[in-house]
Design a protein around this motif. Structure first.
Motif, PDB file in Angstrom:
ATOM      1  N   LEU A   1       1.548   6.471  -7.038  1.00 43.72           N
ATOM      2  CA  LEU A   1       0.505   7.403  -7.477  1.00 43.72           C
ATOM      3  C   LEU A   1       1.029   8.825  -7.610  1.00 43.72           C
ATOM      4  O   LEU A   1       0.460   9.641  -8.354  1.00 43.72           O
ATOM      5  N   LYS A   2       2.097   9.144  -6.927  1.00 45.08           N
ATOM      6  CA  LYS A   2       2.679  10.478  -6.986  1.00 45.08           C
ATOM      7  C   LYS A   2       3.521  10.698  -8.241  1.00 45.08           C
ATOM      8  O   LYS A   2       3.907  11.818  -8.540  1.00 45.08           O
TER       9      LYS A   2
ATOM     10  N   ALA B   1       0.832  -1.209   0.000  1.00 41.88           N
ATOM     11  CA  ALA B   1       0.000   0.000   0.000  1.00 41.88           C
ATOM     12  C   ALA B   1       0.869   1.262   0.000  1.00 41.88           C
ATOM     13  O   ALA B   1       0.578   2.225  -0.721  1.00 41.88           O
ATOM     14  N   LEU B   2       1.935   1.250   0.789  1.00 43.14           N
ATOM     15  CA  LEU B   2       2.848   2.396   0.792  1.00 43.14           C
ATOM     16  C   LEU B   2       3.540   2.558  -0.560  1.00 43.14           C
ATOM     17  O   LEU B   2       3.717   3.674  -1.055  1.00 43.14           O
ATOM     18  N   TYR B   3       3.911   1.442  -1.171  1.00 43.08           N
ATOM     19  CA  TYR B   3       4.530   1.452  -2.500  1.00 43.08           C
ATOM     20  C   TYR B   3       3.557   2.013  -3.536  1.00 43.08           C
ATOM     21  O   TYR B   3       3.927   2.856  -4.366  1.00 43.08           O
ATOM     22  N   ALA B   4       2.310   1.581  -3.488  1.00 42.40           N
ATOM     23  CA  ALA B   4       1.297   2.076  -4.421  1.00 42.40           C
ATOM     24  C   ALA B   4       1.039   3.562  -4.204  1.00 42.40           C
ATOM     25  O   ALA B   4       0.857   4.319  -5.165  1.00 42.40           O
ATOM     26  N   ASN B   5       1.026   3.997  -2.961  1.00 41.93           N
ATOM     27  CA  ASN B   5       0.833   5.406  -2.652  1.00 41.93           C
ATOM     28  C   ASN B   5       1.956   6.257  -3.252  1.00 41.93           C
ATOM     29  O   ASN B   5       1.702   7.326  -3.818  1.00 41.93           O
ATOM     30  N   ASP B   6       3.191   5.793  -3.139  1.00 39.50           N
ATOM     31  CA  ASP B   6       4.311   6.513  -3.758  1.00 39.50           C
ATOM     32  C   ASP B   6       4.230   6.472  -5.277  1.00 39.50           C
ATOM     33  O   ASP B   6       4.592   7.436  -5.950  1.00 39.50           O
TER      34      ASP B   6
ATOM     35  N   LEU C   1       2.266   0.767 -10.410  1.00 44.10           N
ATOM     36  CA  LEU C   1       0.879   0.544  -9.984  1.00 44.10           C
ATOM     37  C   LEU C   1       0.394  -0.844 -10.375  1.00 44.10           C
ATOM     38  O   LEU C   1      -0.337  -1.486  -9.621  1.00 44.10           O
TER      39      LEU C   1
ATOM     40  N   SER D   1       4.222   5.954 -13.630  1.00 43.73           N
ATOM     41  CA  SER D   1       3.480   5.301 -12.550  1.00 43.73           C
ATOM     42  C   SER D   1       2.772   4.027 -12.998  1.00 43.73           C
ATOM     43  O   SER D   1       2.297   3.268 -12.151  1.00 43.73           O
TER      44      SER D   1
END
Length: 171
Positions: free
Chosen positions: A50-51, A43-48, A67, A63
């Motif tokens: 998305l940026k 989840a943290l990897y996906a959040n980064d 993703l 991305s």
């Protein structure tokens, strides 16, 4: 100089007690804990990811691939968690695991560093296959049917994803 009132014999006995202490946990709960930690990391990897900038129809974008990887890993982890919760206890899943493997962890770290340092000389496919083989062996896998088939398949799959699907060529 201050000296402890404990004799050498009792100090050795205390030391040997500390060395032999291990944490014993049910395998099923250890697996679930690892799955949840990996899910949080994904989840943290996906959040980064998305940026990062993304492109529409012109390509995957920066991305896109992260993703995709995060989504596949997340779905796989959710599936593993669901299977683990729904599976009935059997002799293997009800077994106990001793967590006291500092030497194994240290050897695994040394293998990873050695493979990274020799990756240019070994080549991508051989390096990844060797890394997977050694980590599996250090992890306790003794079935040569798996040790000799999974690492080359993993290395070739990673190579195929990057070269054939993403068009990233390695020199």
């Amino acid at each position: 100089m201050w000296r402890s009132p404990v004799s050498i014999e009792s100090a050795d006995a205390e030391t040997s007690e500390v060395v032999h202490k291990t944490l014993i946990i049910r395998k099923k709960w250890l697996e679930l804990a690892v799955y949840f930690v990996l899910l949080i990391a994904t989840a943290l990897y996906a959040n980064d990811a998305l940026k990062l900038p993304s492109y529409s129809s012109s390509g995957i974008g920066a991305s896109g691939f992260p993703l995709l990887v995060a989504m596949l890993i997340g779905v796989s982890l959710l599936f593993l968690i669901m299977v683990s919760f729904l599976s009935k206890a059997n002799s293997e899943s009800d077994s106990l695991v001793e967590v006291s493997r500092p030497a194994q962890v240290l050897l695994s770290m040394m293998v990873m560093v050695a493979v990274v340092l020799t990756l240019e000389w070994l080549g991508l496919i051989v390096g990844i296959a060797l890394l997977a083989f050694l980590l599996m062996k250090l992890g306790g896998e003794n079935r040569y049917s798996l040790l000799l088939t999974l690492p080359p398949l993993l290395a070739l799959s990673i190579y195929a994803i990057f070269v054939l699907v993403l068009g990233v060529y390695f020199d």
